[in-house]
Design an enzyme around this catalytic site. Structure first.
Site, short mmCIF file in Angstrom:
data_model
loop_
_atom_site.label_atom_id
_atom_site.label_comp_id
_atom_site.label_asym_id
_atom_site.label_seq_id
_atom_site.Cartn_x
_atom_site.Cartn_y
_atom_site.Cartn_z
N HIS A 40 1.05 -1.62 0.09
CA HIS A 40 -0.13 0.00 0.01
C HIS A 40 1.15 1.44 0.45
O HIS A 40 2.16 0.80 -0.35
CB HIS A 40 -1.27 0.02 1.23
CG HIS A 40 -0.30 -0.73 2.27
ND1 HIS A 40 0.73 0.13 2.67
CD2 HIS A 40 -0.11 -1.40 3.56
CE1 HIS A 40 1.20 0.41 4.24
NE2 HIS A 40 0.28 -0.88 4.49
N HIS A 43 4.08 0.85 2.47
CA HIS A 43 5.19 0.68 1.81
C HIS A 43 6.32 1.34 0.24
O HIS A 43 7.28 1.80 -0.32
CB HIS A 43 4.71 -0.77 0.80
CG HIS A 43 4.16 -2.02 1.87
ND1 HIS A 43 3.34 -2.01 1.88
CD2 HIS A 43 4.84 -2.35 3.07
CE1 HIS A 43 2.94 -3.22 2.67
NE2 HIS A 43 4.04 -3.63 3.95
N GLY A 154 8.58 0.44 8.81
CA GLY A 154 8.68 1.15 8.76
C GLY A 154 7.83 1.58 10.30
O GLY A 154 8.08 0.67 11.38
N GLN A 160 9.09 -3.44 16.65
CA GLN A 160 9.42 -4.06 16.20
C GLN A 160 10.93 -3.42 15.33
O GLN A 160 11.78 -4.17 15.13
CB GLN A 160 8.27 -4.34 14.40
CG GLN A 160 9.47 -5.13 13.31
CD GLN A 160 8.48 -5.40 11.87
OE1 GLN A 160 8.22 -6.66 12.80
NE2 GLN A 160 8.18 -4.86 10.77
O1 PAF Z 1 6.55 -6.04 8.72
C1 PAF Z 1 6.22 -6.25 8.11
O2 PAF Z 1 5.98 -6.23 7.05
C2 PAF Z 1 6.71 -7.84 8.54
O3 PAF Z 1 7.03 -8.03 10.00
C3 PAF Z 1 8.67 -7.84 7.89
C4 PAF Z 1 9.63 -6.92 8.73
C5 PAF Z 1 8.28 -7.91 5.91
C6 PAF Z 1 9.06 -8.87 8.40
O4 PAF Z 1 8.29 -10.41 7.72
#
Ligand code: PAF
Length: 286
Positions: A40, A43, A154, A160
């Site tokens: 989207h 990204h 992001g 994360q």
């Molecule tokens: O944020 C994401 O889309 C996922 O957690 C990632 C970083 C691609 C790892 O699979």
């Protein structure tokens, strides 16, 4: 790469390494944007940022099974590969790395990256106890495979991002980890591949999550007590029909609990369920 070229599509590590090796021989700077597809505008903004910072851009598309628990949405996670490829073409991506599960987890695979510290902050990890081991393992693999100069993530997945930063430092992975601001719909909802799960009615109410975070951030900034601001935010979110997993003020770097605004830079983080859809969001107090 010229605007007319389609991104090279590569499904195995050897092919990825060969192309990246050629770029490196030309002294090109390489950026990696790891994704799980269902691309989207959020990204695309990461890809645009990558294009500003590097000569060549790789986007990986891999729906990583090990970061989903058995009760989560791995099977129904949106998969829109041909649309994604078109978007990557429009965004002038040089290479799409789209391995299958056996390429990433070959038979006999037995090594995981065990993450602690920010990965055990009692936020996402409380509700998804195996999630960050899956994320750290796959991201470590992607960083090692792509050998990019920078990798972009992001800020929407704020915990994360902190986990990946820590992991890259601890494992001496030389890729610079760059966090990019969350992209939002015009009404403030954070863009997410999971927003497609929301019914039209839920979609209308979903905007309360960001509204509550924003109001809490401005109250704290104006001098209100953190506890009072977070209680008001909780009322707003519950009033919109959410069930809250967490809605908290944390130290922006360590993710430690924070009770007073003098204790450090503050990040407000939330995860809440609207019907069957779980949304996460976060905001800085500035
Ligand atoms: O944020 C994401 O889309 C996922 O957690 C990632 C970083 C691609 C790892 O699979």
């Amino acid at each position: 790469m010229s605007e007319g070229n389609r991104p090279a599509l590569v499904g195995n590590v050897a092919g990825l390494r060969e192309i990246v090796g050629r770029w490196r021989a030309e002294a090109a700077r390489v950026a990696l944007v790891p994704t799980m597809g269902a691309l989207h505008a959020g990204h695309i903004s990461l890809i645009e940022r990558a294009r500003q910072e590097a000569d060549r851009v790789i986007v990986s598309i891999f729906v990583n099974p090990t970061q989903f628990s058995p009760s989560e949405d791995f099977a129904k996670y949106p998969r829109t590969f041909s649309d994604d490829l078109q978007k990557l073409h429009t965004a002038q991506t040089d290479l799409c790395f789209a391995p299958d599960v056996t390429e990433m987890y070959p038979q006999g695979f037995a090594t995981n990256v065990l993450v602690e510290g920010v990965a055990k902050a009692d936020l996402e990890d409380h509700f998804r106890p195996t999630h960050f081991v899956g994320v750290a393992t796959i991201v470590a693999k992607l960083l090692i495979q792509a050998q990019a100069d920078i990798a972009l993530f992001g800020e929407k997945d704020y915990q994360q991002l902190q986990v990946v930063r820590r992991m890259a430092i601890d494992l001496d992975i030389p890729t610079r980890i760059v966090g990019a601001p969350t992209l939002r719909e015009p009404d403030g909802l954070a863009m997410s591949s999971r927003n497609v799960y929301l019914s039209p009615d839920e979609r209308t109410h979903a905007t309360a999550l960001y509204r509550a975070l924003r109001e809490a951030a401005s109250r704290i900034k104006a001098g209100d007590r953190i506890g009072d601001a977070m209680r008001a935010a909780t009322e707003t979110v519950v009033g919109a029909g959410f069930e809250i997993d967490y809605l908290e003020a944390r130290h922006a770097d360590t993710l430690a609990r924070i009770a007073d605004r003098d204790e450090g830079p503050i990040r407000l983080l939330a995860a809440a369920r609207l019907g069957a859809t779980r949304l996460i969001d976060n905001i800085a107090v500035q």
